[in-house]
Write an enzyme that holds these catalytic residues in place. Structure first.
Site, PDB file in Angstrom:
ATOM      1  N   LEU A  75       0.818  -1.217   0.000  1.00 59.55           N
ATOM      2  CA  LEU A  75       0.000   0.000   0.000  1.00 59.55           C
ATOM      3  C   LEU A  75       0.849   1.262   0.000  1.00 59.55           C
ATOM      4  O   LEU A  75       0.453   2.283  -0.528  1.00 59.55           O
ATOM      5  CB  LEU A  75      -0.919   0.006   1.224  1.00 59.55           C
ATOM      6  N   GLY A 116       6.799   4.383   4.339  1.00 60.31           N
ATOM      7  CA  GLY A 116       7.130   5.627   5.020  1.00 60.31           C
ATOM      8  C   GLY A 116       8.467   5.464   5.699  1.00 60.31           C
ATOM      9  O   GLY A 116       9.192   4.496   5.441  1.00 60.31           O
ATOM     10  N   VAL A 147       3.743  -0.627   4.404  1.00 60.40           N
ATOM     11  CA  VAL A 147       2.398  -1.070   4.748  1.00 60.40           C
ATOM     12  C   VAL A 147       1.847  -1.946   3.620  1.00 60.40           C
ATOM     13  O   VAL A 147       1.928  -1.578   2.440  1.00 60.40           O
ATOM     14  CB  VAL A 147       1.462   0.134   4.997  1.00 60.40           C
ATOM     15  N   ASP A 156       3.708  12.207  16.657  1.00 54.05           N
ATOM     16  CA  ASP A 156       4.120  12.333  15.249  1.00 54.05           C
ATOM     17  C   ASP A 156       2.906  12.651  14.379  1.00 54.05           C
ATOM     18  O   ASP A 156       2.670  12.017  13.351  1.00 54.05           O
ATOM     19  CB  ASP A 156       4.809  11.037  14.783  1.00 54.05           C
TER      20      ASP A 156
HETATM   21  N1  LIG Z   1      -4.383   1.292   7.898  1.00 54.17           N
HETATM   22  C1  LIG Z   1      -4.132   1.619   6.617  1.00 54.17           C
HETATM   23  N2  LIG Z   1      -5.044   1.380   5.672  1.00 54.17           N
HETATM   24  C2  LIG Z   1      -4.814   1.691   4.381  1.00 54.17           C
HETATM   25  N3  LIG Z   1      -3.677   2.277   3.936  1.00 54.17           N
HETATM   26  C3  LIG Z   1      -2.727   2.540   4.831  1.00 54.17           C
HETATM   27  C4  LIG Z   1      -2.883   2.245   6.207  1.00 54.17           C
HETATM   28  N4  LIG Z   1      -1.765   2.636   6.862  1.00 54.17           N
HETATM   29  C5  LIG Z   1      -0.958   3.160   5.933  1.00 54.17           C
HETATM   30  N5  LIG Z   1      -1.516   3.107   4.704  1.00 54.17           N
HETATM   31  C6  LIG Z   1      -0.949   3.576   3.441  1.00 54.17           C
HETATM   32  O1  LIG Z   1       0.424   3.279   3.428  1.00 54.17           O
HETATM   33  C7  LIG Z   1       1.189   4.470   3.221  1.00 54.17           C
HETATM   34  C8  LIG Z   1       2.473   4.384   4.005  1.00 54.17           C
HETATM   35  O2  LIG Z   1       2.166   4.440   5.369  1.00 54.17           O
HETATM   36  P1  LIG Z   1       3.285   4.659   6.450  1.00 54.17           P
HETATM   37  O3  LIG Z   1       2.608   4.780   7.768  1.00 54.17           O
HETATM   38  O4  LIG Z   1       4.326   3.616   6.297  1.00 54.17           O
HETATM   39  O5  LIG Z   1       3.965   5.982   5.961  1.00 54.17           O
HETATM   40  P2  LIG Z   1       3.793   7.494   6.323  1.00 54.17           P
HETATM   41  O6  LIG Z   1       2.787   7.705   7.406  1.00 54.17           O
HETATM   42  O7  LIG Z   1       3.594   8.191   5.030  1.00 54.17           O
HETATM   43  O8  LIG Z   1       5.215   7.871   6.847  1.00 54.17           O
HETATM   44  P3  LIG Z   1       5.909   7.588   8.237  1.00 54.17           P
HETATM   45  O9  LIG Z   1       5.889   6.137   8.535  1.00 54.17           O
HETATM   46  O10 LIG Z   1       7.238   8.079   7.914  1.00 54.17           O
HETATM   47  O11 LIG Z   1       5.179   8.404   9.246  1.00 54.17           O
HETATM   48  C9  LIG Z   1       0.288   5.604   3.658  1.00 54.17           C
HETATM   49  O12 LIG Z   1       0.600   6.788   2.999  1.00 54.17           O
HETATM   50  C10 LIG Z   1      -1.080   5.095   3.302  1.00 54.17           C
HETATM   51  O13 LIG Z   1      -1.339   5.397   1.948  1.00 54.17           O
END
Ligand SMILES: Nc1ncnc2c1ncn2[C@@H]1O[C@H](COP(=O)(O)OP(=O)(O)OP(=O)(O)O)[C@@H](O)[C@H]1O
Length: 374
Positions: free
Chosen positions: A15, A18, A23, A238
């Site tokens: 998905l 980050g 994810v 955060d």
């Molecule tokens: N529970 C979820 N359901 C659907 N999509 C998700 C979910 N969590 C994260 N994502 C998707 O995965 C992407 C990456 O998430 P992640 O939390 O790894 O990164 P981030 O929040 O952009 O950065 P960081 O981890 O650096 O804070 C998100 O931008 C979102 O599109």
């Protein structure tokens, strides 16, 4: 290539990624339910003690239940890396939900009924269609003309290595035990933030009533979520637009809650000297490694509001050192000087949220909710 399986989960697709990991959309083979699975790529090396701590900390989170806080199902360890299984959200991050640089943002969702949250009678969320704007008009003009730069909506990479601000490899200073010292000269620039190919939107696009309605509606729900977690004695640490997702029904979920605390010590520093969080959204007390409380999250909320209203963050610098100096010492430019036709009440709320002293900010998420509702 994503792994085929993680613990009891079958991985279906990636998905997104980050700073803390990747994810995946995954299937729980025990229940056949789809979940979002976050596989962390940073953090403590998971010896037995750390693994037990992970499970313990996330058991607490799994007990939380609020419509605006993403549901965490369980935590586990896959080949030495921690993972979290959570509710799968079909939607967009707040940044993309409100992004006007992609031709007016996502398709306008149909009008919906009242949210399950308190709302005053005279809330004005604007017309669904908004005023006529030419979606093809992507003329790139500069700030003086009411637009903002390419990197206005970008975020920095989180968890920058503190050692890199301490003079590089040859520096044998006390980098291990100094949490964050903005007086030190950084050795390299912050990560590049410009999003290639993005078109600077115009202020008129930012101020479209339909967009402002969505912004206000989303922030009210973030306040609900913050009031809930703060009420449980927890701090997000955060908060930023990519940690807020909005689903197809316009319901907001606060994400990545608990992660910063797991990855770092009380001062927000990881075992290998990294500062957890995202600089642009960090309160002064967080930069200084001082104790945090809910008001630090409210500061981050203020940065989000300021940025989403004006198209640029309150403090904008090329290096973390300069950013920290500004956050600690200078006042943000008046939001309404950047966006002449911005909503004055929302601008007031943003400025009060980003006050340097926690005592000078709104004190609770409930107070912010009330102010946003005025
Ligand atoms: N529970 C979820 N359901 C659907 N999509 C998700 C979910 N969590 C994260 N994502 C998707 O995965 C992407 C990456 O998430 P992640 O939390 O790894 O990164 P981030 O929040 O952009 O950065 P960081 O981890 O650096 O804070 C998100 O931008 C979102 O599109």
């Amino acid at each position: 290539m994503p792994p085929k399986a993680i613990g009891p989960y079958r991985v279906l697709e990636t998905l997104g990624s980050g700073g803390a990991g990747t994810v995946y959309r995954a299937l729980d083979r025990r229940s056949n339910d789809e979940v979002a699975l976050k596989l962390l790529s940073t953090g403590p090396s998971l010896d037995d003690r750390a693994a037990r701590r992970l499970v313990r900390e996330f058991e607490t989170l799994a007990d939380l239940s609020h419509p605006n806080v993403v549901k965490v199902f369980e935590a586990g360890v896959h080949e030495g890396w921690p993972y979290l299984a959570m509710e799968l959200i079909e939607g967009l991050t707040l940044r993309h939900y409100l992004d006007v640089s992609l031709g007016g943002g996502p398709p306008t969702p149909p009008p919906r009924g009242p949210l399950s949250i308190r709302r005053t009678e005279d809330d004005d969320f604007g017309s669904v269609d908004g005023p006529d704007e030419d979606p093809d008009d992507d003329s790139a003009v500069d700030d003086d003309d009411g637009t903002f730069g390419l990197n206005a909506f970008a975020e920095e990479a989180p968890s920058e290595d503190l050692a890199s601000f301490h003079g590089g490899a040859g520096d044998d200073s006390d980098s291990d035990d100094v949490p964050v010292d903005p007086r030190r000269e950084p050795a390299r620039k912050a990560s590049p933030t410009a999003r290639p190919g993005a078109t600077p939107p115009r202020m008129a696009d930012l101020n479209r009533p339909e967009r402002m309605g969505r912004l206000k509606d989303a922030l009210l729900q973030v306040c609900e979520a913050l009031a809930y977690i703060h009420g449980h004695g927890l701090v997000h640490r955060d908060l930023k637009p990519s940690n807020i997702m909005v689903d197809d029904d316009r319901q907001v979920r606060l994400m990545d809650f608990g992660l910063a605390k797991f990855l770092a010590d009380d001062a927000g520093i990881t075992a290998d000297g990294k500062l957890v969080g995202t600089y642009r959204y960090m309160a002064p007390e967080q930069i200084l490694g001082e104790p945090l409380d809910g008001r630090s999250d409210l500061y981050s909320l203020g940065v989000i509001l300021y940025e989403l209203m004006s198209g640029r963050p309150p403090f904008d610098a090329k290096t973390p050192h300069e950013l920290w100096r500004q956050v600690l010492e200078t006042e943000a430019p008046p939001l309404l000087a950047l966006n002449l036709h911005g909503d004055p009440q929302l601008a007031r709320v943003a400025h009060r949220l980003i006050r340097k002293e926690p005592d000078d900010r709104f004190q609770t998420a409930e107070e912010v909710y009330e102010a946003l509702s005025e």
